[in-house]
Every structure is written in structure tokens, then in C-alpha cells.
Design a protein around this motif. Structure first.
Motif: not given
Length: 410
Positions: A297, A306-307, A310-311, A314, A325, A328, A330
Motif C-alpha cells: 500500500k 487507480s486501475n 485495483e489489479d 485483487y 467480483k 467493484c 470482491t
């Protein structure tokens, strides 16, 4: 995931097309030295370079999507990468300047040779003709440009280390000039612009690259001594190819490749802590996970769009859980069977985590077995191979006898 008694079922169920010969071919890349005509401060090998190339390609593709709103065909990007990887392993003895000259005049003949070498290993896969077409004629498209740019930048990353180690060696200045110019030809890609302009993005690429210096089984001599980065590529390729057998949907196949590629990303920040230590100390595994999540983080998610963030969340958090998903959010499936039955659709972006764990174990199994076959053995390697074989030889995934890969290799 279901285990069936081996004597009752293994002759009745279909085996995966992934075979021992192809697995050995992939591992050959871990023994192919790069820049072996230069004074290198560290050893560079082809498997690591290819893994680094694909990580950079992922970043470039996501930046194109984020900045320009372009849709990347991710399965095409993955397949094209695999085609180039297999070709490179077959043609590895040809030095790059000679190879580029041959490509200009004998591309069709080189493609025919590669396909002849790989035919037996890739038989049964539906992309044989597509691979031949890709290799024998010049290709166009954004996915091709991204792979080309990532190839040049990964080479530049390596050569910059060589250059700073000894800038006065013969022809070093000329090689540096050529590589820099090749990268400059791709400045129209947003990701290349970000890497050149912003130090934190360059450091992110370097962070991934450093996983090539982190060796697996670090307390046990092996040949080849595979790195964490090379291991992740093996998991990615085997997960993708096996996903075709278990009839995973397109998005699951893509996710399996990318999860394989990124599943050990936190080890950049914590180094590899071996499983026996994690298992032996009560609560240690969970504490390590928390440390890894915090480090990812603070040092990675904070500097990427952000994309990508997010990956990475995940793909790396609870990497071996069966998940999907809804919008958005999980969700975790109760079992692999439930995931495949109810959520094996692109819209759910599913990940069969237990299946990925098998691919991770397959890599460890081959690392041990191949070293033993080369005459470099130890109690740890022998016991590790035996334990992994015993654990994995009965696995059946969605009606496919995945355990056969372990049994046949043994």
C-alpha cells in the motif's frame, strides 16, 4: 477442487495438453545467459528478462487504457507475448543484431524453424496457426507496439547496469545508443512517457526488476538457480495454458496469467520467507500478510493509477483464494467447484485461487526435479519434490486430470 483415487480415475479422465517437454522448454530460459559477451556485474538470464518484459507490458497497457481510454485486447497481448517467448527460447543462440538482420530477410524461414521445433510441444492447442502467422510476417496493432516497447525497455534496464559497471568496454557506447533510440521510438506510448518523466514510475519498474536478484530455495544449491521473478512467469504461463484445458472463461484465463505474474509481488518488500517458518510459528503467516499488505500500500499502490492499484490488490491479497467480483466488490466462493459452476463468466472476473496454488506448486516441483536431473541434489530438494508429488498427483480440476503433469514428469 476434488481428489479422486488415482487407480480408479486417472485412465478415464482427460489429461491437460501442457506436457513435460514444454515445461522443460520453459525452464531452459532460466539457463540462457544474456549479455554473455559483456562484463556483467550480475548474471542476467532470459527467463527473468521475459518476466520483466511482461510486467512492463502490463504497466504500459494499463497506462494506455487509463490515459487514452483505449481498450487493450488482453488475451491477444498474453498470446503474442507467449509466441515471442517460445520463439526467443528456440532462437536464443542468435545475437540480437544478427537476429534483427535475419528477421528482415528470412522471417518466414525462421518462423518455420521455430514451429518445427515447437510443434510436438504445442500440439492440441488451437493457437498453432495463429502463432505461425504472427512469427512469419510483420505484425501491427497496439498490443504489438506495447510488447516491442517493453522488450526494448527491459533490455535497456539490464544494459544500464552493465554500462555503469564498465562504460569503457568495447562497443558499449554504441550498444547503449542503439537501445536508447529503440526506446525513444515508443515515446508515443503514455507508459513510456511516464517512465521517462517520473522517477517514482521508473522506481516501480526497478522494484519489479529486483525480483530477478532474489533467488528461490536460497539455502539450497540448484541448477538453474531460478529467481522469484522467473518463477512468477512460469506460474503465469502454466496457469494460462492450463486454463484453456479447464475451460475457464476468457477473463479468468487473463486473470490467471496476471495473478501468476504478480502473486509474489510483496516479496520485493519482505523477501521470501520459506513455508516451514511460516507454518511453525503460530500466527506468523497472518502477521507477514499484514506487513506485506501495508508495504504494498505504502510503496506501490500510492504511486500507480487507480486501475493498476485495483489489479494489484485483487491479484496479491489472498492470492490463492477462489474469488470473483460483483461490480467493484470482491466475493469469495465456498469452493473451486462453486466458482466454476456459478461464476465462470467474464462479467465476474473470477480467479480460481486453488488452481493457481497448484501452478505455484508445479513450479516448485520442477525447480527441484530439474536440478536433481542435472546432478545437483540435496535432502531438501529430494524431500521437497517427493512431498509436492504426493500432494498434487491426484488433483482433478473441472474434470481434467491436472495431477497427471506431476506424475508424468516424475
Amino acid at each position: 477442487m476434488v481428489k479422486f483415487p488415482i487407480f480408479n480415475w486417472r485412465w478415464l479422465m482427460p489429461k491437460p495438453r501442457l506436457n513435460a517437454k514444454l515445461l522443460r522448454r520453459i525452464f531452459v530460459a532460466a539457463s540462457i545467459r544474456r549479455w554473455n559477451d559483456q562484463a556483467c556485474p550480475v548474471e542476467f538470464v532470459e527467463l527473468d528478462k521475459q518476466a520483466h518484459k511482461m510486467v512492463i507490458a502490463y504497466l504500459l497497457a494499463r497506462y494506455e487504457e487509463q490515459e487514452k481510454g483505449i481498450c487493450i485486447d488482453w488475451e491477444k497481448l498474453i498470446k503474442y507475448f507467449c509466441f515471442e517467448f517460445f520463439s526467443r527460447v528456440v532462437l536464443t543462440d542468435i545475437k540480437p543484431p544478427v537476429f534483427h538482420q535475419l528477421q528482415k530477410h528470412h522471417q518466414n524461414e525462421l518462423a518455420r524453424y521455430v514451429m518445427g521445433e515447437m510443434q510436438e510441444e504445442l500440439k492440441g492447442y488451437g493457437f498453432i496457426e495463429e502463432m505461425h502467422d504472427y512469427l512469419r510476417s510483420p505484425q501491427v496493432g497496439l498490443e504489438v507496439e506495447i510488447l516491442r516497447a517493453s522488450h526494448y525497455y527491459a533490455s535497456k534496464w539490464e544494459f544500464d547496469i552493465i554500462y555503469h559497471f564498465n562504460p569503457h568496454m568495447y562497443d558499449v557506447e554504441n550498444i547503449k545508443k542503439i537501445i536508447d533510440e529503440e526506446v525513444e521510438e515508443h515515446y508515443h506510448l503514455c507508459g513510456i512517457q511516464k517512465i521517462v518523466m517520473f522517477k517514482n514510475v521508473r522506481e516501480l519498474v526497478t522494484m519489479f526488476g529486483q525480483l530477478r536478484f532474489q533467488k528461490r530455495w536460497s539455502q539450497t544449491p540448484r541448477v538453474p538457480a531460478t529467481s522469484v521473478l522467473g518463477h512468477t512467469l512460469f506460474v503465469a504461463i502454466s496457469a494460462y495454458l492450463l486454463s484453456l484445458d479447464i475451460k475457464a472463461c476468457k477473463q479468468m484465463r487473463i486473470n490467471h496469467f496476471l495473478c501468476g505474474l504478480f502473486h509474489d509481488l510483496p516479496e520485493i518488500l519482505t523477501r521470501d520467507i520459506i513455508s516451514p517458518i511460516k507454518r511453525s510459528v503460530m500466527g506468523l503467516d497472518e502477521h507477514i500478510k499484514k506487513i506485506e499488505e501495508d508495504a504494498v500500500k505504502n510503496k506501490i499502490l500510492s504511486i500507480v493509477p487507480s486501475n493498476i492499484a485495483e489489479d494489484i490488490v485483487y491479484f496479491t491479497q489472498n492470492e490463492f483464494s477462489n474469488r470473483y467480483k460483483i461490480e467493484c466488490f470482491t466475493r469469495v466462493a465456498q469452493s473451486g467447484e462453486e466458482l466454476m459452476e456459478n461464476f465462470n463468466y467474464d462479467t465476474y472476473s473470477p480467479v480460481y485461487g486453488e488452481f493457481l496454488k497448484i501452478c505455484d506448486q508445479l513450479s516448485a516441483f520442477l525447480e527441484a526435479k530439474i536440478s536433481i536431473s542435472h546432478g545437483i541434489s540435496s535432502i531438501e530438494l529430494c524431500q521437497g519434490a517427493e512431498n509436492l508429488l504426493e500432494k498434487c498427483k491426484l488433483y482433478v480440476v473441472n474434470g481434467i486430470d491436472v495431477g497427471a503433469i506431476f506424475r508424468d514428469f516424475d
